[in-house]
Design a protein around this motif. Sequence first.
Motif, PDB file in Angstrom:
ATOM      1  N   ARG A  82       0.832  -1.188   0.000  1.00  0.00           N
ATOM      2  CA  ARG A  82       0.000   0.000   0.000  1.00  0.00           C
ATOM      3  C   ARG A  82       0.868   1.240   0.000  1.00  0.00           C
ATOM      4  NH1 ARG A  82       1.268  -2.133   4.598  1.00  0.00           N
ATOM      5  NH2 ARG A  82       1.305  -0.997   6.554  1.00  0.00           N
ATOM      6  N   GLY A  83       0.290   2.371  -0.310  1.00  0.00           N
ATOM      7  CA  GLY A  83       1.007   3.631  -0.258  1.00  0.00           C
ATOM      8  C   GLY A  83       1.106   4.139   1.168  1.00  0.00           C
ATOM      9  N   LEU A  91       6.089   3.338  -0.596  1.00  0.00           N
ATOM     10  CA  LEU A  91       5.220   2.166  -0.548  1.00  0.00           C
ATOM     11  C   LEU A  91       5.540   1.399   0.718  1.00  0.00           C
ATOM     12  CD1 LEU A  91       5.642   1.000  -4.240  1.00  0.00           C
ATOM     13  CD2 LEU A  91       3.707   2.215  -3.258  1.00  0.00           C
ATOM     14  N   TYR A 120       1.507  -0.149 -10.806  1.00  0.00           N
ATOM     15  CA  TYR A 120       2.236  -1.229 -10.137  1.00  0.00           C
ATOM     16  C   TYR A 120       2.816  -2.226 -11.132  1.00  0.00           C
ATOM     17  CZ  TYR A 120       0.466   0.410  -5.662  1.00  0.00           C
ATOM     18  OH  TYR A 120       0.203   1.163  -4.552  1.00  0.00           O
TER      19      TYR A 120
END
Length: 151
Positions: A82-83, A91, A120
């Motif tokens: 996830r960010g 990330l 991604y």
Amino acid sequence: MKLLDLGADVSMHLSGKRKRSLGRQVEISFVDGELAQACNDDAAREDRYGPSLAGIVRRRLAEIYSAAHLDDLRRLPAARLRGHPGDGDLLLVSLGPSADLYLRPRVDPPLRDIDGALRYTDVRAVVVVDIQPSPATSHHPPPLRVRREAS
């Protein structure tokens, strides 16, 4: 900023039929030699992170290395890619309930879709920036190494 690329010295190998057919994996670099040593040497990793987290770090790095691109990691529920809530270029990869692995795409700026979301599938090289013992939240600032890079 100097990046350390261990290339063939990284002790993680390709696995599975898919990797043999594609022949590509995500390239892993480290922001400095100290972090590279801690992540790639079993004894150093265990000394720095303890036996349980050291095993998870090794497994997660092997999963990253085995992926054709970061989108493959999004399919692993345990990785929880996830960010970062406070820094859009970072990330996070879960190392269990007690830690996160901080990454950033090696290409700067990273490729993004029209809506600004990271592509991604185009991320095939990452820089490991840090390992934080507590999971990132919007209340936690980015790791110290990242803040130093920005200045």
